[in-house]
Structure formats: C-alpha cells, structure tokens
Design an enzyme around this catalytic site. Sequence first.
Site, PDB file in Angstrom:
ATOM      1  N   THR A  40       0.844  -1.206   0.000  1.00  0.00           N
ATOM      2  CA  THR A  40       0.000   0.000   0.000  1.00  0.00           C
ATOM      3  C   THR A  40       0.879   1.255   0.000  1.00  0.00           C
ATOM      4  O   THR A  40       0.576   2.235  -0.683  1.00  0.00           O
ATOM      5  CB  THR A  40      -0.935  -0.014   1.232  1.00  0.00           C
ATOM      6  OG1 THR A  40      -1.896  -1.046   1.039  1.00  0.00           O
ATOM      7  CG2 THR A  40      -1.655   1.313   1.419  1.00  0.00           C
ATOM      8  N   HIS A  43       1.989   1.706  -3.502  1.00  0.00           N
ATOM      9  CA  HIS A  43       0.903   2.241  -4.346  1.00  0.00           C
ATOM     10  C   HIS A  43       0.784   3.752  -4.152  1.00  0.00           C
ATOM     11  O   HIS A  43       0.589   4.505  -5.102  1.00  0.00           O
ATOM     12  CB  HIS A  43      -0.436   1.588  -3.982  1.00  0.00           C
ATOM     13  CG  HIS A  43      -0.601   0.171  -4.475  1.00  0.00           C
ATOM     14  ND1 HIS A  43      -0.648  -0.158  -5.806  1.00  0.00           N
ATOM     15  CD2 HIS A  43      -0.748  -1.005  -3.804  1.00  0.00           C
ATOM     16  CE1 HIS A  43      -0.817  -1.474  -5.934  1.00  0.00           C
ATOM     17  NE2 HIS A  43      -0.868  -2.008  -4.731  1.00  0.00           N
TER      18      HIS A  43
HETATM   19 ZN   LIG Z   1      -0.204  -2.489   5.008  1.00  0.00          ZN
END
Ligand SMILES: [Zn+2]
Length: 352
Positions: A40, A43
């Site tokens: 994440t 990202h």
């Molecule tokens: Zn995470």
Amino acid sequence: MRAAVVEELNRPLVVQNVPDPECPPDGAIVRVGANGICRTDWHLWTGDWAWRGVEIKPPFVLGHEFSGMIEEVGRDVTNWRKGDRVIFPMNPGDGACEWCRSGNQHICDSGAKLVPGVSYWGAFAQYVAVRYADVNLVRLPDTITFVDSASMACRYMAAFHGIVDQADVRGGEWVVVHGVGGMGLSAVQIATALGSKVIAVDVSEKALAAARELGAVHTIDSRVDDPVEAIRALTRGGAQVSIDALGITETCCNSVLSLRKLGRHVQLGHTTRKEAGYVPLPIDVILLNELRLYGTFGMQGQRFGTMLAMCEAGTLKPGLVVRQKVGLEGITDVLEAMADYDTTGVVVIDQF
Ligand SMILES: [Zn+2]
Ligand SMILES: [Zn+2]
C-alpha cells in the site's frame, strides 16, 4: 521528531525533523516501536491508486502498520494510559456508524478518513496520532515484540480474518495461496497452523522457499507450470479454499479456477492501476460449481483476542514472516525493490 517524508512522488524519502503530531481529544499519540513497509505504501508513493481517489499530497509521511507504546492520550479517552503497549489496526472506525455498532469497525463508513499514513501523516516517524483510541486500539501482550507484531496491524490480520472468519478454513482442507509476498506468507503460516494443507504459487523462487519454510506442502512456480492444472492434479479436482493475495487479473482468475465444487475464494489483494478495480471472472464456473467469493479488508480490533492468544501459545509466529529490518533511511530502497516484486516477506522499520 524524526520522520521519513515523501517530498515528491517516486523520489527518495527525506529523513528530517518535523513537528510532533498533536493528540486529538478522542485519540492517542503512539511512540512507534516498529512499522511494516507495505505494498500500500508503494501504491501511494508511486501514485498508482490515483484512479480510485486514494492519493497523497506531498509533503507526506506514510506508514500504517505499526505497534508501539502510548505516549499521550486525549481527554475523552478512558481505556488507555501512557506506557501501554498497543497495536492499531490499519482500518479503524469511529464507533458510531451502523457497522461500528455491529462490531465491524474495520468497514466503518468514516474509515477512509481515519487511516494514519493514508488519510493523514503516518508512522514512518517516531510518533503518530491515532483517532478513536477506545474503539480501535488493541493491547499487545508483553511476550510479543514490536517487530514481530508490526505487520499484525495490516497484512497479518487481514490474512487471519480472511482465512478464519471469512473462509472458515478447517483442518485437512487444501488451501492455495496465489502470491506469497508479506500477506501471502502470513496466509501460508495461518492456514498451516489451522491444520490445512497449503499450496503456494508465485513467480519468485525466494518467495516460494520462504513459503515452504512457513509450512507450504507444495509450491508452484507459475513461470514454469500452469498453476491451475498443477493444483487440480495435486488436489484431485481442486482446492476447498483459494486466496488471491496479490490482486492482479492472473492471480484472481487462477484462484477461482483452482477451486473444487463448493470452493471458497478469498480476495486479499487490492487491484493495481492496470485492473482499476475490475477483473473478468469465469462466471459460469462460479455458477455451475456454486463457488463462494469472500472479500476481506483488514480486521476489527475485537477479533485480535483469538489471534494474539494463538501467538502467545506459539501456534502462530508472525515474527517468522519478517524477513528484513531497516531504519528510516532504508525505506526508499525497499519501496524501489517493490516495483519489481524484489522483497521477501515483511520488511519492518525498527530504528527511528
Ligand atoms: Zn499495510
Ligand atoms: Zn463507524
């Protein structure tokens, strides 16, 4: 405090002194003990999720999977005090909406505004502010270290929730894990601990070796073998449970096609810019075989009791999923390696 700051997307993080966070009346300031570096973060750092409206505006401090010690609590907080060791599940709730009130604060209507390191400055720093401390914080037993528990706030708890609460995995079942990065390796360990037979699929021999260490009884290199054919042969018709721990079209479709009749697919991986949230699935196979599909997004704080008890009993060992430790200065190298899927397991920041 010291923090690793994103000053520009896709550029090296700059470690520098920044103002300490302020404690919200309902929240707490946590002195970060350890923080996992997650896909994440990659990202967000690359702007890969702008299509879904999830983006950061530099300067920004990432970091959402952490454990640590409470430094300060807000005036409305009753359950916590300075010095308590805690985990903060990365998808917190406000305690007020219908989902929170039914014990599902991980899917809170206000959740998107409350995530440190995603919605506001996070824990790639010495201190981080968290909201609604009474609703969300989880006490960390003294026997579990910050490094071992950091990824429990994100990838490990999501794998646990998907396998235990959603798919209800039973001993003796075949469980396939497609993509054995940090979350996939967590899934391998948890499914093995429940007595299931785990098959791990990946394109990296390093990742597959780690999966074997954590309990996988078979591994499939999907560059060499067709995973669906190999799984159907190994399991004589398909697995009872299959997990997409990556979130790309190939792993998601392979996961659904790996299942036997009445099989359960668990979606643990988010899609990337390429899929933009949509993956074409074999709908007739889902219909004819009466397959079930489970989405999984983190886990609510009150479900940590079972998972932490299994850790204290030695049945689960989240520390084995941690394959590397770095300081704030080492984060950029890890994020850059993620572009080529060149990290193994969970990388944790333990020096600030
Ligand atoms: Zn995470
Ligand atoms: Zn809520």
